[in-house]
Design an enzyme around this catalytic site. Structure first.
Site, PDB file in Angstrom:
ATOM      1  CD  GLU A 400      -1.969   0.628   3.319  1.00  0.00           C
ATOM      2  OE1 GLU A 400      -1.892   1.447   4.219  1.00  0.00           O
ATOM      3  OE2 GLU A 400      -2.553  -0.464   3.453  1.00  0.00           O
ATOM      4  CG  HIS A 485      -3.789  -5.724   8.345  1.00  0.00           C
ATOM      5  ND1 HIS A 485      -3.258  -5.646   7.080  1.00  0.00           N
ATOM      6  CD2 HIS A 485      -4.381  -4.529   8.568  1.00  0.00           C
ATOM      7  CE1 HIS A 485      -3.502  -4.450   6.561  1.00  0.00           C
ATOM      8  NE2 HIS A 485      -4.177  -3.753   7.445  1.00  0.00           N
ATOM      9  CG  ASN A 523      -5.451  -3.136   2.968  1.00  0.00           C
ATOM     10  OD1 ASN A 523      -5.107  -3.437   1.830  1.00  0.00           O
ATOM     11  ND2 ASN A 523      -4.859  -2.193   3.639  1.00  0.00           N
TER      12      ASN A 523
HETATM   13  P1  FAE Z   1     -12.291  -5.170  15.659  1.00  0.00           P
HETATM   14  O1  FAE Z   1     -12.689  -4.202  14.614  1.00  0.00           O
HETATM   15  O2  FAE Z   1     -10.922  -5.068  16.236  1.00  0.00           O
HETATM   16  O3  FAE Z   1     -13.355  -5.038  16.857  1.00  0.00           O
HETATM   17  C1  FAE Z   1     -13.241  -5.711  18.073  1.00  0.00           C
HETATM   18  C2  FAE Z   1     -13.863  -4.862  19.171  1.00  0.00           C
HETATM   19  O4  FAE Z   1     -13.994  -5.644  20.360  1.00  0.00           O
HETATM   20  C3  FAE Z   1     -13.042  -3.634  19.569  1.00  0.00           C
HETATM   21  O5  FAE Z   1     -13.869  -2.488  19.538  1.00  0.00           O
HETATM   22  C4  FAE Z   1     -12.569  -3.954  20.985  1.00  0.00           C
HETATM   23  O6  FAE Z   1     -12.405  -2.804  21.802  1.00  0.00           O
HETATM   24  C5  FAE Z   1     -13.650  -4.867  21.492  1.00  0.00           C
HETATM   25  N1  FAE Z   1     -13.219  -5.788  22.551  1.00  0.00           N
HETATM   26  C6  FAE Z   1     -12.092  -6.526  22.588  1.00  0.00           C
HETATM   27  N2  FAE Z   1     -12.044  -7.310  23.700  1.00  0.00           N
HETATM   28  C7  FAE Z   1     -13.228  -7.053  24.367  1.00  0.00           C
HETATM   29  C8  FAE Z   1     -13.783  -7.551  25.590  1.00  0.00           C
HETATM   30  N3  FAE Z   1     -13.152  -8.480  26.321  1.00  0.00           N
HETATM   31  N4  FAE Z   1     -14.967  -7.052  25.998  1.00  0.00           N
HETATM   32  C9  FAE Z   1     -15.614  -6.108  25.256  1.00  0.00           C
HETATM   33  N5  FAE Z   1     -15.129  -5.614  24.091  1.00  0.00           N
HETATM   34  C10 FAE Z   1     -13.947  -6.088  23.645  1.00  0.00           C
HETATM   35  O7  FAE Z   1     -12.460  -6.667  15.190  1.00  0.00           O
HETATM   36  N6  FAE Z   1      -8.074  -3.008   7.498  1.00  0.00           N
HETATM   37  C11 FAE Z   1      -8.451  -2.781   6.226  1.00  0.00           C
HETATM   38  O8  FAE Z   1      -9.115  -3.623   5.617  1.00  0.00           O
HETATM   39  N7  FAE Z   1      -8.119  -1.606   5.592  1.00  0.00           N
HETATM   40  C12 FAE Z   1      -7.370  -0.642   6.213  1.00  0.00           C
HETATM   41  O9  FAE Z   1      -7.098   0.409   5.627  1.00  0.00           O
HETATM   42  C13 FAE Z   1      -6.929  -0.884   7.542  1.00  0.00           C
HETATM   43  N8  FAE Z   1      -6.146   0.005   8.192  1.00  0.00           N
HETATM   44  C14 FAE Z   1      -5.837  -0.200   9.513  1.00  0.00           C
HETATM   45  C15 FAE Z   1      -5.108   0.773  10.210  1.00  0.00           C
HETATM   46  C16 FAE Z   1      -4.863   0.609  11.563  1.00  0.00           C
HETATM   47  C17 FAE Z   1      -4.061   1.644  12.304  1.00  0.00           C
HETATM   48  C18 FAE Z   1      -5.362  -0.522  12.254  1.00  0.00           C
HETATM   49  C19 FAE Z   1      -5.124  -0.710  13.732  1.00  0.00           C
HETATM   50  C20 FAE Z   1      -6.067  -1.497  11.561  1.00  0.00           C
HETATM   51  C21 FAE Z   1      -6.300  -1.352  10.205  1.00  0.00           C
HETATM   52  N9  FAE Z   1      -7.034  -2.302   9.490  1.00  0.00           N
HETATM   53  C22 FAE Z   1      -7.348  -2.088   8.180  1.00  0.00           C
HETATM   54  C23 FAE Z   1      -7.465  -3.548  10.128  1.00  0.00           C
HETATM   55  C24 FAE Z   1      -8.967  -3.587  10.470  1.00  0.00           C
HETATM   56  O10 FAE Z   1      -9.342  -2.415  11.147  1.00  0.00           O
HETATM   57  C25 FAE Z   1      -9.232  -4.845  11.314  1.00  0.00           C
HETATM   58  O11 FAE Z   1      -8.877  -5.969  10.535  1.00  0.00           O
HETATM   59  C26 FAE Z   1     -10.689  -4.964  11.736  1.00  0.00           C
HETATM   60  O12 FAE Z   1     -11.085  -3.860  12.514  1.00  0.00           O
HETATM   61  C27 FAE Z   1     -10.929  -6.240  12.511  1.00  0.00           C
HETATM   62  O13 FAE Z   1     -12.317  -6.413  12.656  1.00  0.00           O
HETATM   63  P2  FAE Z   1     -12.913  -7.351  13.784  1.00  0.00           P
HETATM   64  O14 FAE Z   1     -14.376  -7.345  13.658  1.00  0.00           O
HETATM   65  O15 FAE Z   1     -12.193  -8.655  13.755  1.00  0.00           O
END
Ligand code: FAE
Length: 544
Positions: A400, A485, A523
């Site tokens: 990227e 990721h 991503n």
């Molecule tokens: P996620 O979105 O992480 O949600 C999990 C939620 O559960 C969070 O809000 C936590 O706070 C919450 N949680 C965790 N433990 C607990 C608990 N014990 N009790 C209550 N709540 C809890 O999971 N991906 C892309 O495709 N494109 C991008 O451009 C991209 N850029 C990124 C840039 C950064 C800086 C970061 C950090 C990630 C990026 N990602 C990107 C990755 C993407 O955001 C990530 O794969 C998804 O958010 C994961 O989705 P999930 O539903 O697995």
């Protein structure tokens, strides 16, 4: 209606609507009658001690938001529990989120010093002290890797770069081998892209705007070395960005907003899935509530222990609730940590031996290149990346072209590469320390570095340029200490069945990035969303 009567109504509703769900498509379920909507009544937030809920969803990221919306549309009351903040109230500067140029108290999850992914500039450390606070970006340290994650209502959608990439169809078999490719590309990827609000940049605007000069330099260098540059869709509203550039809208992507939230322009889950879910009247969300345990209770229900926390991370209340069904959507790390702990400590002993396995970093590795003085990348850089260099088939890397939105000319090109790294780590319970460890080793990034070098060694040689050595320390080329990721830890068709039902327990599901075995070749959030759409449709059709 008193609590008992309400519960009875709610369970009757589930079985009645479950029958409807079993005979209709999920899209038809979106159109519930007025009477159905009027009956909606989830246990209100914050969830009270002793509550009973039909469905409890742990986490409000992509997987959790898909589950909540589709279950609600099928007539099921859902309570979502989120450890992070609601992120709906402006701070003293009038903005909800801080810019990357001025990280502050809002930026980091329970740290006293920032841990910026790019830790140095011109060799100087740029991290600074901040008050300990439940900020938006968690830089979670394991022994060999720092895993960055979003914390708050909306999960990773709050902090990420919005790059919304559907993997090439021919690569899908290697990503999720047990999933039907045609179904994913004909139904679930389109459904996910539509619901996420994915849009594309106007190529003519890309070619003319100052804020993508850095990406045009990236394209030029890629093409001069024979690599293909591809535009990447995004969930940032490009129409809004055009207005930012024209000076008719308040700047967000053009104000270096990413990592710590975007105040305008980005279609986070708060504006898409979660807004729709709340509009059903069937979904309540309890922020600042962290699930610490799930255990089997009588009658096929589950006892869920939840800690309510304050903004310094202290526990203000411990609540126990019961749920008929629990969806683990705490993200790859959050879900894996919970399941590994619950299996090891005897709360859910029948989970199988695949729990905690198959974790990967999506092959993330960062690097910068130093350009010539006649090749500036621009003072104004959009924080939303919109292009990449695809060398996956020949070299195992998709890079990227990322911004460095410092506000000054850096003469640097910056890249986050996603690579074909075969290494997989495992989470395990450390009884002595009372925590879950991950056995990733920093040296396991070498295949990622080698893959990224297939692109950047060649570009450097063509352009007569060198790698930057000042961004990740002093004389350090590779950002090999982190991932954005995290994927895996409760892998589909191993720890769960082919739809995310956890082996060993009826009514427990995984529906987030933990299902994906370590790599998506691009991503990941579109794939996480599309897989969640596929799985929840099956679960609604057959389990409810
Ligand atoms: P996620 O979105 O992480 O949600 C999990 C939620 O559960 C969070 O809000 C936590 O706070 C919450 N949680 C965790 N433990 C607990 C608990 N014990 N009790 C209550 N709540 C809890 O999971 N991906 C892309 O495709 N494109 C991008 O451009 C991209 N850029 C990124 C840039 C950064 C800086 C970061 C950090 C990630 C990026 N990602 C990107 C990755 C993407 O955001 C990530 O794969 C998804 O958010 C994961 O989705 P999930 O539903 O697995």
């Amino acid at each position: 209606m008193n609590e008992t009567a309400r519960r009875r109504t709610s369970s009757t509703d589930i079985s009645r609507r479950g029958f409807i769900a079993g005979t209709s498509s999920i899209l038809a379920l979106g159109a519930l009658s007025h009477a159905d909507r009027a009956a909606a009544a989830p246990v209100p937030a914050p969830i009270p001690h002793g509550a009973h809920v039909p469905v409890l969803v742990i986490g409000t990221g992509y997987g959790g938001s898909v589950a909540a919306l589709r279950l609600a549309q099928a007539g099921v009351d859902v309570h979502m529990v989120e450890m992070g903040m609601a992120w709906d109230t402006p701070g003293s500067d009038g903005k909800i989120f801080a810019s990357t140029r001025t990280p502050d108290v809002r930026s980091y999850w329970l740290r006293t010093r920032t841990k910026q992914p790019i830790s140095n500039f011109l060799g100087f450390p740029i991290d600074k002290d901040v008050p300990r606070y439940t900020g938006i970006l968690d830089a979670e340290d394991f022994s060999g890797i720092t895993v960055y994650q979003g914390r708050g209502v909306g999960g990773g959608s709050l902090v990420n770069g919005g790059m919304a990439v559907t993997p090439l169809r021919q690569r899908f078999g290697a990503i999720l081998p047990s999933v039907n490719v045609n179904e994913m590309y004909n139904v679930y990827y389109p459904r996910a892209n539509a619901a996420l609000g994915v849009n594309n940049i106007d190529p003519a605007w890309f070619d003319s705007t100052d804020c993508y000069q850095y990406a045009r330099v990236g394209r030029k260098h890629a093409q001069r070395s024979g690599f293909s540059f591809v535009f990447v869709p995004n969930v940032y509203d490009f129409g809004y960005m055009e207005r930012e550039a024209a000076g008719t809208a308040t700047r967000s992507a053009l104000n270096a907003e990413v990592l710590y939230g975007n105040n305008y322009g980005k279609k986070t889950l708060q504006k898409t899935y979660l807004a729709q879910a709340k509009a059903t009247g069937r979904v309540a969300i309890s922020p600042m509530h962290k699930v610490t345990s799930v255990a089997a209770a009588s009658g096929g229900r589950y006892t869920v222990t939840i800690e309510q926390i304050n903004t310094t991370g202290g526990t203000t209340a411990t609540k126990t609730v019961t749920a008929d069904r629990v969806f683990f959507a705490a993200g790859s790390v959050g879900t894996s940590k919970l399941l590994v702990k619950l299996k090891a400590t005897g709360a859910l002993p029948s989970l199988n031996g695949e729990i905690g396995k198959g974790w990967g970093d999506n092959g993330n590795v960062m690097c910068g290149r130093a350009n010539h003085a006649w090749d500036p990348t621009g003072q104004l850089q959009s924080s939303m990346p919109t292009g990449g260099i695809d060398n996956w088939d020949a070299g195992g890397a998709f890079a990227e072209v990322a911004p460095l939105p410092t506000g000054i000319e850096t003469f640097a090109s910056f890249y986050l590469s996603i690579t074909k790294n075969p290494n997989r780590a495992q989470f395990s319970w450390n009884a002595a320390a009372g925590r879950v460890d991950l056995n990733w080793q920093t040296a396991w990034k070498q295949p990622s570095i080698d893959a990224a070098k297939t692109i950047f060694d060649k570009i450097n040689s063509t352009e007569g340029t060198i790698y930057r050595t000042d961004l990740f320390g002093t004389y350090k080329i590779w950002g090999d200490h982190l991932t954005y990721h995290p994927l895996g830890g409760a892998v589909l068709n191993k720890a769960t069945d082919n739809y995310g039902r956890l082996h060993g327990y009826q009514g427990l599901y995984v529906i987030d990035g933990a299902l994906i075995p370590g790599n998506t070749s691009v991503n990941p959030f579109v794939t996480i969303t599309a897989l969640a759409e596929r799985n929840i449709e099956k679960i609604i059709d057959t389990d409810l």
